[in-house]
Design an enzyme around this catalytic site. Structure first.
Site, PDB file in Angstrom:
ATOM      1  N   LYS A  13     -69.338 -66.332 -81.203  1.00  0.00           N
ATOM      2  CA  LYS A  13     -68.188 -66.335 -82.116  1.00  0.00           C
ATOM      3  C   LYS A  13     -67.272 -67.529 -81.840  1.00  0.00           C
ATOM      4  O   LYS A  13     -66.722 -68.104 -82.757  1.00  0.00           O
ATOM      5  CB  LYS A  13     -67.367 -65.048 -81.962  1.00  0.00           C
ATOM      6  CG  LYS A  13     -68.080 -63.805 -82.427  1.00  0.00           C
ATOM      7  CD  LYS A  13     -67.148 -62.599 -82.410  1.00  0.00           C
ATOM      8  CE  LYS A  13     -66.690 -62.196 -81.024  1.00  0.00           C
ATOM      9  NZ  LYS A  13     -67.734 -61.637 -80.169  1.00  0.00           N
ATOM     10  N   ARG A  88     -61.117 -54.557 -83.219  1.00  0.00           N
ATOM     11  CA  ARG A  88     -62.330 -54.157 -82.510  1.00  0.00           C
ATOM     12  C   ARG A  88     -62.590 -52.662 -82.600  1.00  0.00           C
ATOM     13  O   ARG A  88     -63.546 -52.169 -82.031  1.00  0.00           O
ATOM     14  CB  ARG A  88     -62.166 -54.517 -81.038  1.00  0.00           C
ATOM     15  CG  ARG A  88     -63.082 -55.630 -80.587  1.00  0.00           C
ATOM     16  CD  ARG A  88     -62.678 -55.981 -79.178  1.00  0.00           C
ATOM     17  NE  ARG A  88     -63.731 -56.570 -78.424  1.00  0.00           N
ATOM     18  CZ  ARG A  88     -63.845 -57.880 -78.185  1.00  0.00           C
ATOM     19  NH1 ARG A  88     -63.005 -58.730 -78.714  1.00  0.00           N
ATOM     20  NH2 ARG A  88     -64.807 -58.314 -77.421  1.00  0.00           N
ATOM     21  N   ARG A 127     -73.673 -67.884 -69.476  1.00  0.00           N
ATOM     22  CA  ARG A 127     -72.447 -68.579 -69.898  1.00  0.00           C
ATOM     23  C   ARG A 127     -71.601 -68.969 -68.680  1.00  0.00           C
ATOM     24  O   ARG A 127     -71.443 -68.201 -67.742  1.00  0.00           O
ATOM     25  CB  ARG A 127     -71.651 -67.629 -70.803  1.00  0.00           C
ATOM     26  CG  ARG A 127     -70.322 -68.198 -71.248  1.00  0.00           C
ATOM     27  CD  ARG A 127     -69.814 -67.556 -72.500  1.00  0.00           C
ATOM     28  NE  ARG A 127     -69.406 -66.165 -72.328  1.00  0.00           N
ATOM     29  CZ  ARG A 127     -69.002 -65.398 -73.340  1.00  0.00           C
ATOM     30  NH1 ARG A 127     -68.978 -65.880 -74.571  1.00  0.00           N
ATOM     31  NH2 ARG A 127     -68.642 -64.153 -73.124  1.00  0.00           N
ATOM     32  N   ARG A 160     -67.229 -65.832 -65.986  1.00  0.00           N
ATOM     33  CA  ARG A 160     -66.189 -64.820 -66.196  1.00  0.00           C
ATOM     34  C   ARG A 160     -66.613 -63.539 -65.495  1.00  0.00           C
ATOM     35  O   ARG A 160     -67.776 -63.175 -65.534  1.00  0.00           O
ATOM     36  CB  ARG A 160     -66.046 -64.537 -67.705  1.00  0.00           C
ATOM     37  CG  ARG A 160     -64.986 -65.360 -68.387  1.00  0.00           C
ATOM     38  CD  ARG A 160     -65.096 -65.353 -69.888  1.00  0.00           C
ATOM     39  NE  ARG A 160     -65.169 -64.021 -70.491  1.00  0.00           N
ATOM     40  CZ  ARG A 160     -65.275 -63.815 -71.814  1.00  0.00           C
ATOM     41  NH1 ARG A 160     -65.320 -64.838 -72.644  1.00  0.00           N
ATOM     42  NH2 ARG A 160     -65.343 -62.602 -72.299  1.00  0.00           N
ATOM     43  N   ARG A 171     -70.220 -53.728 -72.327  1.00  0.00           N
ATOM     44  CA  ARG A 171     -69.514 -54.364 -73.450  1.00  0.00           C
ATOM     45  C   ARG A 171     -70.313 -54.206 -74.734  1.00  0.00           C
ATOM     46  O   ARG A 171     -69.745 -53.974 -75.796  1.00  0.00           O
ATOM     47  CB  ARG A 171     -69.275 -55.842 -73.144  1.00  0.00           C
ATOM     48  CG  ARG A 171     -68.129 -56.031 -72.169  1.00  0.00           C
ATOM     49  CD  ARG A 171     -68.117 -57.404 -71.557  1.00  0.00           C
ATOM     50  NE  ARG A 171     -67.962 -58.475 -72.505  1.00  0.00           N
ATOM     51  CZ  ARG A 171     -68.340 -59.733 -72.264  1.00  0.00           C
ATOM     52  NH1 ARG A 171     -68.905 -60.046 -71.110  1.00  0.00           N
ATOM     53  NH2 ARG A 171     -68.157 -60.647 -73.170  1.00  0.00           N
TER      54      ARG A 171
HETATM   55  P1  ADP Z   1     -66.517 -61.147 -76.095  1.00  0.00           P
HETATM   56  O1  ADP Z   1     -66.494 -61.184 -77.594  1.00  0.00           O
HETATM   57  O2  ADP Z   1     -67.607 -62.013 -75.554  1.00  0.00           O
HETATM   58  O3  ADP Z   1     -66.522 -59.772 -75.528  1.00  0.00           O
HETATM   59  P2  ADP Z   1     -63.651 -61.737 -75.911  1.00  0.00           P
HETATM   60  O4  ADP Z   1     -63.034 -62.928 -75.291  1.00  0.00           O
HETATM   61  O5  ADP Z   1     -63.480 -61.541 -77.385  1.00  0.00           O
HETATM   62  O6  ADP Z   1     -65.210 -61.839 -75.532  1.00  0.00           O
HETATM   63  O7  ADP Z   1     -63.124 -60.403 -75.196  1.00  0.00           O
HETATM   64  C1  ADP Z   1     -63.138 -60.262 -73.814  1.00  0.00           C
HETATM   65  C2  ADP Z   1     -62.490 -58.930 -73.428  1.00  0.00           C
HETATM   66  O8  ADP Z   1     -61.095 -58.939 -73.825  1.00  0.00           O
HETATM   67  C3  ADP Z   1     -63.073 -57.687 -74.076  1.00  0.00           C
HETATM   68  O9  ADP Z   1     -64.226 -57.212 -73.402  1.00  0.00           O
HETATM   69  C4  ADP Z   1     -61.879 -56.713 -73.964  1.00  0.00           C
HETATM   70  O10 ADP Z   1     -61.760 -56.221 -72.646  1.00  0.00           O
HETATM   71  C5  ADP Z   1     -60.679 -57.622 -74.223  1.00  0.00           C
HETATM   72  N1  ADP Z   1     -60.352 -57.661 -75.655  1.00  0.00           N
HETATM   73  C6  ADP Z   1     -60.459 -58.723 -76.493  1.00  0.00           C
HETATM   74  N2  ADP Z   1     -60.078 -58.408 -77.737  1.00  0.00           N
HETATM   75  C7  ADP Z   1     -59.731 -57.088 -77.705  1.00  0.00           C
HETATM   76  C8  ADP Z   1     -59.267 -56.157 -78.680  1.00  0.00           C
HETATM   77  N3  ADP Z   1     -59.112 -56.498 -79.952  1.00  0.00           N
HETATM   78  N4  ADP Z   1     -59.006 -54.893 -78.270  1.00  0.00           N
HETATM   79  C9  ADP Z   1     -59.154 -54.517 -77.000  1.00  0.00           C
HETATM   80  N5  ADP Z   1     -59.605 -55.326 -76.028  1.00  0.00           N
HETATM   81  C10 ADP Z   1     -59.894 -56.616 -76.365  1.00  0.00           C
END
Ligand code: ADP
Length: 216
Positions: A13, A88, A127, A160, A171
């Site tokens: 993404k 999400r 990654r 990470r 996840r």
């Molecule tokens: P990825 O899409 O690879 O999981 P992100 O950077 O979008 O990576 O998200 C990393 C983490 O940040 C998620 O696993 C969650 O813990 C938190 N996070 C991100 N966006 C949200 C959201 N909208 N609601 C709740 N937690 C979030």
């Protein structure tokens, strides 16, 4: 343009977002990036968020929605934006809908980037990110010029905490259970555009540009 990009962890993404924000000159609102920025400061909220992010769980909705609400009041996002990683779950989608109503705005399109789970695990576990600027690399598909060092600023490349193998499947599971229903929710609203994330980035970019040409 008010856009959303959705998709499972590791589908790329971030890379696709770069294309969209460049094309439309709109700010990128990544809730994951916002949380990671909060960790690096000495904020109570950052500590709370980290305890969820590190184990691959969603940060509670009250925190996440409030962060988004505040972000939407900032000057740079008044004309458009791209949400990445938000909403999400259905509660967040409903909160966003209310924020849009309050502002008199509407979402123009929601991109759903898809790929098989086996591709996702490979992409995430390989990654690496720059500790200083956050640039993203992959140990096989997108290597830096010098191993372990960022091409852009010479920063150290790290994994990470939530990209470790034991957290990835959690996840993906959360994505299946909580985020997938949001896709149907937007489908019912006729906003959804499907993008195949298993192809190379140029192919995906082409698909995105074609659809955007139709929306404009
Ligand atoms: P990825 O899409 O690879 O999981 P992100 O950077 O979008 O990576 O998200 C990393 C983490 O940040 C998620 O696993 C969650 O813990 C938190 N996070 C991100 N966006 C949200 C959201 N909208 N609601 C709740 N937690 C979030």
């Amino acid at each position: 343009m008010r856009l959303i990009i959705m998709g499972p962890p590791g589908v790329g993404k971030g890379a696709k977002s770069k294309l969209l924000i460049k094309q439309y000159q709109i700010p990128h609102i990544s809730t994951g990036d916002i949380f990671r920025e909060l960790f690096s400061g000495d904020y109570e909220i950052g500590k709370i968020a980290k305890s969820y992010v590190d184990r691959g769980a969603l940060v509670p909705d009250d925190i996440t929605n409030e962060i988004v609400r505040q972000r939407l009041n900032q000057a740079d996002v008044q004309k458009g934006f791209l949400f990445d990683g938000y909403p999400r779950n259905i509660e967040q989608a409903e909160a966003l809908e209310q924020f849009m109503k309050d502002k008199g705005w509407k979402i123009d399109a929601v991109f759903n980037v898809q790929a098989d789970d086996n591709i996702l695990v490979k992409r995430i576990s390989g990654r690496r990110v720059c500790k200083t600027c956050g640039a993203v690399y992959h140990i096989e598909n997108n290597k830096p010029k010098v191993e372990g060092i960022c091409d852009l600023d010479g920063g150290k490349l790290i994994q990470r905490v939530d990209d470790r193998e034991e957290t990835i499947s959690h996840r993906i599971k959360i994505y299946q259970q909580q985020t997938k229903p949001v896709i149907s929710w937007y489908e019912d609203k006729n906003l959804l555009v499907h993008i195949d994330g298993s192809k190379d980035i140029n192919h995906t970019n082409e698909q995105i540009m074609k659809v955007l040409g139709e929306i404009n």
